[in-house]
Design an enzyme around this catalytic site. Structure first.
Site, PDB file in Angstrom:
ATOM      1  N   ASN A   1      43.070 -12.399  47.400  1.00  0.00           N
ATOM      2  CA  ASN A   1      42.829 -13.812  47.109  1.00  0.00           C
ATOM      3  C   ASN A   1      44.021 -14.325  46.311  1.00  0.00           C
ATOM      4  O   ASN A   1      44.154 -14.038  45.125  1.00  0.00           O
ATOM      5  CB  ASN A   1      41.531 -13.951  46.296  1.00  0.00           C
ATOM      6  CG  ASN A   1      41.288 -15.366  45.817  1.00  0.00           C
ATOM      7  OD1 ASN A   1      41.935 -16.314  46.272  1.00  0.00           O
ATOM      8  ND2 ASN A   1      40.360 -15.542  44.882  1.00  0.00           N
TER       9      ASN A   1
ATOM     10  N   LYS B   1      44.730 -17.262  45.427  1.00  0.00           N
ATOM     11  CA  LYS B   1      44.417 -18.418  44.578  1.00  0.00           C
ATOM     12  C   LYS B   1      45.516 -19.493  44.735  1.00  0.00           C
ATOM     13  O   LYS B   1      46.079 -19.625  45.812  1.00  0.00           O
ATOM     14  CB  LYS B   1      44.244 -17.990  43.114  1.00  0.00           C
ATOM     15  CG  LYS B   1      43.274 -16.810  42.974  1.00  0.00           C
ATOM     16  CD  LYS B   1      42.800 -16.612  41.564  1.00  0.00           C
ATOM     17  CE  LYS B   1      41.953 -15.358  41.483  1.00  0.00           C
ATOM     18  NZ  LYS B   1      41.269 -15.216  40.208  1.00  0.00           N
TER      19      LYS B   1
ATOM     20  N   HIS C   1      33.443 -18.685  45.252  1.00  0.00           N
ATOM     21  CA  HIS C   1      34.207 -18.009  44.197  1.00  0.00           C
ATOM     22  C   HIS C   1      33.836 -18.619  42.839  1.00  0.00           C
ATOM     23  O   HIS C   1      33.590 -19.821  42.744  1.00  0.00           O
ATOM     24  CB  HIS C   1      35.707 -18.162  44.461  1.00  0.00           C
ATOM     25  CG  HIS C   1      36.537 -17.301  43.567  1.00  0.00           C
ATOM     26  ND1 HIS C   1      36.847 -17.670  42.283  1.00  0.00           N
ATOM     27  CD2 HIS C   1      37.075 -16.066  43.749  1.00  0.00           C
ATOM     28  CE1 HIS C   1      37.558 -16.708  41.723  1.00  0.00           C
ATOM     29  NE2 HIS C   1      37.711 -15.723  42.596  1.00  0.00           N
TER      30      HIS C   1
ATOM     31  N   GLU D   1      35.514 -19.494  40.394  1.00  0.00           N
ATOM     32  CA  GLU D   1      36.339 -20.636  39.967  1.00  0.00           C
ATOM     33  C   GLU D   1      35.875 -21.926  40.635  1.00  0.00           C
ATOM     34  O   GLU D   1      35.934 -23.003  40.051  1.00  0.00           O
ATOM     35  CB  GLU D   1      37.827 -20.326  40.246  1.00  0.00           C
ATOM     36  CG  GLU D   1      38.355 -19.274  39.270  1.00  0.00           C
ATOM     37  CD  GLU D   1      39.456 -18.393  39.808  1.00  0.00           C
ATOM     38  OE1 GLU D   1      40.141 -18.766  40.772  1.00  0.00           O
ATOM     39  OE2 GLU D   1      39.637 -17.289  39.243  1.00  0.00           O
TER      40      GLU D   1
ATOM     41  N   GLU E   1      31.470 -10.243  41.994  1.00  0.00           N
ATOM     42  CA  GLU E   1      32.569 -10.448  41.053  1.00  0.00           C
ATOM     43  C   GLU E   1      32.009 -10.881  39.704  1.00  0.00           C
ATOM     44  O   GLU E   1      31.771 -12.081  39.492  1.00  0.00           O
ATOM     45  CB  GLU E   1      33.519 -11.533  41.573  1.00  0.00           C
ATOM     46  CG  GLU E   1      34.136 -11.220  42.917  1.00  0.00           C
ATOM     47  CD  GLU E   1      35.439 -11.961  43.123  1.00  0.00           C
ATOM     48  OE1 GLU E   1      36.462 -11.295  43.319  1.00  0.00           O
ATOM     49  OE2 GLU E   1      35.449 -13.202  43.058  1.00  0.00           O
TER      50      GLU E   1
ATOM     51  N   GLY F   1      40.325 -11.757  36.348  1.00  0.00           N
ATOM     52  CA  GLY F   1      41.570 -12.162  35.690  1.00  0.00           C
ATOM     53  C   GLY F   1      41.648 -11.787  34.222  1.00  0.00           C
ATOM     54  O   GLY F   1      42.541 -12.225  33.511  1.00  0.00           O
TER      55      GLY F   1
ATOM     56  N   SER G   1      39.619  -7.801  38.268  1.00  0.00           N
ATOM     57  CA  SER G   1      40.652  -6.958  37.662  1.00  0.00           C
ATOM     58  C   SER G   1      40.795  -5.597  38.333  1.00  0.00           C
ATOM     59  O   SER G   1      41.073  -4.590  37.684  1.00  0.00           O
ATOM     60  CB  SER G   1      40.408  -6.791  36.158  1.00  0.00           C
ATOM     61  OG  SER G   1      40.502  -8.048  35.512  1.00  0.00           O
TER      62      SER G   1
HETATM   63  C1  PEP Z   1      39.219 -12.929  42.221  1.00  0.00           C
HETATM   64  O1  PEP Z   1      39.496 -13.999  41.708  1.00  0.00           O
HETATM   65  O2  PEP Z   1      38.609 -12.880  43.300  1.00  0.00           O
HETATM   66  C2  PEP Z   1      39.625 -11.711  41.511  1.00  0.00           C
HETATM   67  C3  PEP Z   1      39.020 -10.581  41.771  1.00  0.00           C
HETATM   68  O3  PEP Z   1      40.639 -11.868  40.583  1.00  0.00           O
HETATM   69  P1  PEP Z   1      41.378 -10.697  39.744  1.00  0.00           P
HETATM   70  O4  PEP Z   1      41.547  -9.516  40.659  1.00  0.00           O
HETATM   71  O5  PEP Z   1      42.670 -11.293  39.332  1.00  0.00           O
HETATM   72  O6  PEP Z   1      40.472 -10.372  38.589  1.00  0.00           O
END
Ligand code: PEP
Length: 254
Positions: free
Chosen positions: A10, A12, A98, A100, A170, A176, A216
């Site tokens: 992803n 972003k 997601h 966000e 998630e 993040g 992460s």
């Molecule tokens: C995501 O936003 O889907 C995600 C898993 O981000 P990160 O790996 O940066 O934590």
């Protein structure tokens, strides 16, 4: 069970178009043509990269996806992108729900259900995200949060449509943040999600549904996270922006 293992990146809101094409090209060179189609690799790019990246990856066995779509078919909706438009780029996937989008753009379960339907009706497959915030985990209501997100956002789908959905768990506190869920925490929630699918549909459907972990995930922790019996791969944010890191994560999925 016949479920597919998947690593999805992803990106972003990162990378200019040229940088994105370069990253896709690097990943393609590192992973090569993927003849074994049992392990899927998907790059979810910004909309403006999608046609170009889909062309670069065409014939490679790797897929592409968008990170959002409109719940509407077409019309006077300045700045929006429909599921059919996404499909027309050569992409096969879209991320829906997601954290966000939920938090920063106020997308609620009812809207996400409409978006999921719009995407599936157009012929896209969906990566549907769920996960609790830190406060909910601390209060011990994380299972209830995920149950609500899936019940209200997803399980209204008929079984035939649900077959084209991948779920990504998630935990928001892990996205993040550099803090991952422990392998045990991830496996515990994935097992719970599979049980919810069995209740909403049936056991074979639950067994055939791919459930990804996100938050992460990086090459140094991917293998232990993917070791969980119900963890079928990952949705990768930050670590998907570096070809070596992303390909190492793909390599750690057995
Ligand atoms: C995501 O936003 O889907 C995600 C898993 O981000 P990160 O790996 O940066 O934590």
């Amino acid at each position: 069970d016949m479920r597919k293992k998947i690593i999805a990146g992803n990106w972003k809101m990162n990378l200019g178009v040229g940088e994105g094409y370069r990253l896709a090209g690097e990943i393609l060179r590192m992973l090569g043509k993927r003849k074994d189609n049992d392990k899927g690799v998907i790059l979810c790019t910004p909309y403006i990269h999608l046609k170009g990246v889909s062309d670069i990856l065409n014939g490679s066995g790797m897929g592409t996806g968008a990170q959002n779509c409109s719940d509407k078919i077409d019309g006077a909706l300045t700045g929006e992108i429909s599921a059919t438009m996404i499909l027309s780029t050569g992409a096969q996937w879209v991320i829906i729900g997601h954290s966000e989008r939920r938090t920063l753009f106020g997308e609620d379960d009812a809207l996400l259900f409409r978006k999921t339907n719009a995407a599936l009706d157009a012929g896209l497959s969906v990566i549907f995200c769920c996960g609790e915030v830190l406060n909910e985990r601390e209060k011990g209501i994380h299972f209830e949060t995920v149950r609500r997100q899936l019940t209200d956002g997803l399980f209204g789908l008929p079984a035939t449509k649900f077959g084209k959905v991948v779920i990504a768990y998630e935990p928001v506190w892990a996205i993040g943040s550099g803090i991952t869920a422990s392998p045990a925490q991830a496996q515990e929630m994935h097992r719970f999600i599979r049980k919810l699918i069995a209740e909403a549909y049936n056991e074979p459907t639950a067994g055939n549904t791919t459930i990804l972990y996100g938050g992460s995930c990086k090459s140094s922790n991917a293998a232990e996270l993917f070791a969980g019996a119900d963890v079928d791969g990952g949705l990768i944010g930050g670590a998907s922006l570096k070809a070596t890191e992303f390909c190492a994560i793909v390599g750690s999925l057995k």
